[in-house]
Enzyme design. Structure first.
Site, PDB file in Angstrom:
ATOM      1  N   HIS A 226       0.920  -1.249  -0.121  1.00 16.06           N
ATOM      2  CA  HIS A 226      -0.162  -0.053   0.098  1.00 16.06           C
ATOM      3  C   HIS A 226       1.002   1.214  -0.088  1.00 16.06           C
ATOM      4  O   HIS A 226       0.527   2.222   0.183  1.00 16.06           O
ATOM      5  CB  HIS A 226      -1.060  -0.204   1.061  1.00 16.06           C
ATOM      6  CG  HIS A 226      -1.829  -1.108   1.348  1.00 16.06           C
ATOM      7  ND1 HIS A 226      -1.440  -2.214   2.113  1.00 16.06           N
ATOM      8  CD2 HIS A 226      -2.769  -1.516   0.729  1.00 16.06           C
ATOM      9  CE1 HIS A 226      -2.171  -3.332   2.088  1.00 16.06           C
ATOM     10  NE2 HIS A 226      -3.268  -2.831   1.136  1.00 16.06           N
ATOM     11  N   THR A 509      -3.587   5.019  18.160  1.00 19.90           N
ATOM     12  CA  THR A 509      -4.903   5.064  17.189  1.00 19.90           C
ATOM     13  C   THR A 509      -5.863   6.259  17.914  1.00 19.90           C
ATOM     14  O   THR A 509      -5.815   6.927  18.759  1.00 19.90           O
ATOM     15  CB  THR A 509      -5.810   3.660  17.683  1.00 19.90           C
ATOM     16  OG1 THR A 509      -6.147   3.495  19.146  1.00 19.90           O
ATOM     17  CG2 THR A 509      -4.585   2.740  17.446  1.00 19.90           C
ATOM     18  N   PRO A 573      -3.214  10.360  12.213  1.00 17.20           N
ATOM     19  CA  PRO A 573      -4.261  11.020  11.677  1.00 17.20           C
ATOM     20  C   PRO A 573      -5.606  10.638  12.352  1.00 17.20           C
ATOM     21  O   PRO A 573      -6.480  11.303  12.224  1.00 17.20           O
ATOM     22  CB  PRO A 573      -4.027  10.451  10.251  1.00 17.20           C
ATOM     23  CG  PRO A 573      -2.567  10.161  10.136  1.00 17.20           C
ATOM     24  CD  PRO A 573      -2.397   9.588  11.381  1.00 17.20           C
TER      25      PRO A 573
END
Length: 596
Positions: A226, A509, A573
């Protein structure tokens, strides 16, 4: 530095469905389910679930790795492939549709690459299918040999060795073996294969600018499919040295990732990552064989060279080595009609293709579904929900580019796009469908909106979040929800994400933003603080928690594979996204003086 990308596509949002249409037109033995754009499933044209008398072998994942996985659908290999959006795990509904379409009395085997989103989505689909009476087993492939054993729950990534597992399981199923026997052969294959890749460039997602992160004259060893960063960035070396380094890593006795010793027979796969010419792949194959023979004392008995599992337009290749037991060779040599396994395609092209209808569910529940919709007049709580939802989704949409930029450094670069897609769907459904005067049902509908459009791990985790909050709110059986009941539902939602996602505080997370907010909110409400003040104060804790992720070592998701120096440069993020929508909702309610 970002450069303009060039793609021969139409709308970037349509690349997967248009790929499937072209694929089935190219190969007579393939079909697809008539569920575009939500259901993207390629299946054998000659298989119908209720009458299929062999074990169905199903795989899939995010698109962008073509020909994997749809190109390996065919007699003797995969029975169906479930396609997600680019680099996003397919939604549970698509996986279930694929299971129903091809699974008969013998059951089905799901072969899943070891990425959190794939494990969660395929796992949930497997459990739902079992509840509907299907026999289902799941095998996880983690053949990555590039990095040391990772911390936390992530594990080794699934790479091109997955294709060999597809072939072995498909050949076993074609002989009529039971589900348990087919699964056993697949699991054994997973344990005797290792893979490592090298790239000269990172990939470019459709509709996004091209990145030159590696820079001129550099290559990256061990990066993921990815585009997530790998183990080493180095100067480009002659291919002999690159191949030697990769093989040494795969066969290292220190990591002992594959049980291959001197004197063993092996299968070699040279896999192009998307933009590597066949000439260069063949050069790599030609160098790998003598290195395996002379330096490692191995007998190379099969060589497969080509592009099997790519990463869009990434330049580079991966090498997979599998121990060549006699039973393994028998499966690899068995006939298959999968168009992208290294054999020719055959069969007459039909004059027209009519899509196969999506099969109905075996669920025993009543077909009568309560019709929900936006009320004509909103209660005070309904107004508060609308204000909070509008503010939260707008904050996420405005943050899209920033999240993508951060995620390109620590993930696959699509966090902002994925979150914005979910936020846009929520905004659209808010105006039409949400029963805002019923708080529990509104939260449930938010989960449904997210599940429909958001792929990957974040989509299913937010769906789980909403479903758990909905279940807790329904326990009260009240039309008006108290602030403490909201706090309890928030806490239950976080607990569900921890349970099913496997992450915990400090794993870098979204939980690192939500847990401090939940804890402080409950404390403030319990001591009698004004609910709006408590909400705003707890949002400060969410923002602080998200910022603190810069100092955390990733133990979940693709950031696990990123170096600590890079992680310290940006916050997580997903945590920033969670803190942003939470704070936006709190401030909007405070400004409007509306308590949810």
């Amino acid at each position: 530095m970002a450069l303009e990308s060039k793609k021969l596509i139409n709308n970037p949002n349509d690349v997967v469905t248009e790929f499937i249409e072209g694929l089935v037109e190219s190969y007579p033995g393939l079909q697809y389910l008539d569920g575009f754009p939500d259901v993207k499933v390629v299946l054998r044209a000659d298989v119908s679930g209720p009458t299929y008398d062999k074990v169905a072998v199903i795989s899939g994942g995010g698109s962008g790795h073509e020909p994997a996985h749809a190109g390996f659908v065919g007699d003797g290999m995969l029975t169906a492939a479930i396609c997600g959006d680019v680099f996003s795990s397919p939604p549970v509904a698509s996986i279930l549709a694929g299971i129903r379409a091809v699974t008969g009395p013998m059951g089905c085997l799901l072969i899943v690459k070891n990425y959190t989103g794939d494990r969660l989505n395929f796992g949930l689909a497997a459990e739902e299918a079992k509840a509907q009476g299907y026999k289902v087993e799941m095998v996880i492939v983690g053949d990555d040999c590039a990095l040391p054993p990772p911390l936390g729950i992530a594990g080794r990534r699934g790479l091109a060795g997955t294709i060999l597992v597809h072939k072995i399981a498909g050949a076993a199923a074609a002989t009529g073996l039971s589900l348990s026997d087919v699964a056993a052969e697949a699991r054994h294959a997973c344990g005797i294969v290792g893979t490592m890749g090298v790239a000269l460039s990172v990939c470019t997602l459709p509709g996004q600018p091209k990145s030159d992160r590696l820079g001129a004259g550099k290559m990256e060893l061990g990066l993921g499919i990815h585009g997530e960063p790998g183990a080493i960035v180095a100067d480009i070396q002659p291919v002999d040295l690159v191949v030697s380094h990769v093989l040494n890593r795969i066969l290292s006795e220190e990591t002992n990732y594959v049980p291959i010793k001197r004197g063993s027979r092996v299968v070699l796969m040279i896999n192009g990552l998307g933009a590597t010419p066949v000439m260069e792949l063949m050069i790599a194959a030609g160098k790998a064989v003598p290195i395996l023979q002379l330096e490692h004392g191995l007998a190379v008995v099969r060589v497969y060279t080509g592009s099997f599992m790519t990463s869009l337009d990434m330049a580079g290749f991966s090498i997979s080595i599998m121990k060549a037991e006699q039973a393994i060779l028998k499966r690899l040599d068995a006939a298959t009609k999968a168009p992208h396994w290294p054999v020719g395609a055959d069969g007459d092209h039909p004059p027209a293709k009519i899509p196969v209808p999506v099969p109905s569910s075996r669920s025993t529940k009543s077909d009568e579904v309560q019709v929900l919709g936006r009320p004509q007049q909103l209660s005070q709580q309904g107004c508060a929900l609308e204000v909070a939802i509008e503010a939260a989704t707008l904050a996420i949409i405005n943050l899209k580019d920033t999240l993508n930029d951060w995620d390109s450094k620590v993930g696959d670069g699509d966090c902002g796009s994925t979150m914005a897609r979910g936020a846009t769907a929520i905004q659209e459904d808010l105006k039409k469908y949400y029963p805002l005067n019923d708080a529990a049902e509104t939260i449930n509908e938010i989960g449904s909106s997210v599940r429909r459009v958001m792929g990957g791990t974040s989509g299913i985790l937010y769906d789980i979040f909403c479903k758990a909050a909905y279940a807790r709110l329904k326990l009260g059986n009240q039309s008006e929800i108290t602030p403490l009941q909201w706090a309890d539902a928030f806490e239950a939602a976080i607990s569900a994400v921890m349970l099913y996602g496997g992450a915990a505080p400090g794993y870098r997370t979204m939980l690192d933003a939500l847990i401090p907010a939940s804890t402080l909110l409950k404390q403030r409400l319990t001591i009698g603080d004004d609910p709006l003040d408590a909400f705003v104060t707890s949002s400060d804790a969410a923002v602080d928690g998200a910022e603190c992720t810069k100092q955390m070592e990733a133990q979940a998701g693709r950031s696990t594979y990123v170096s600590g120096d890079i992680l310290k440069s940006v916050p997580d993020p997903g945590a920033i996204a969670a803190a942003s929508w939470y704070r936006a909702a709190a401030l909007a309610l405070k400004q409007a003086s509306l308590s949810p």
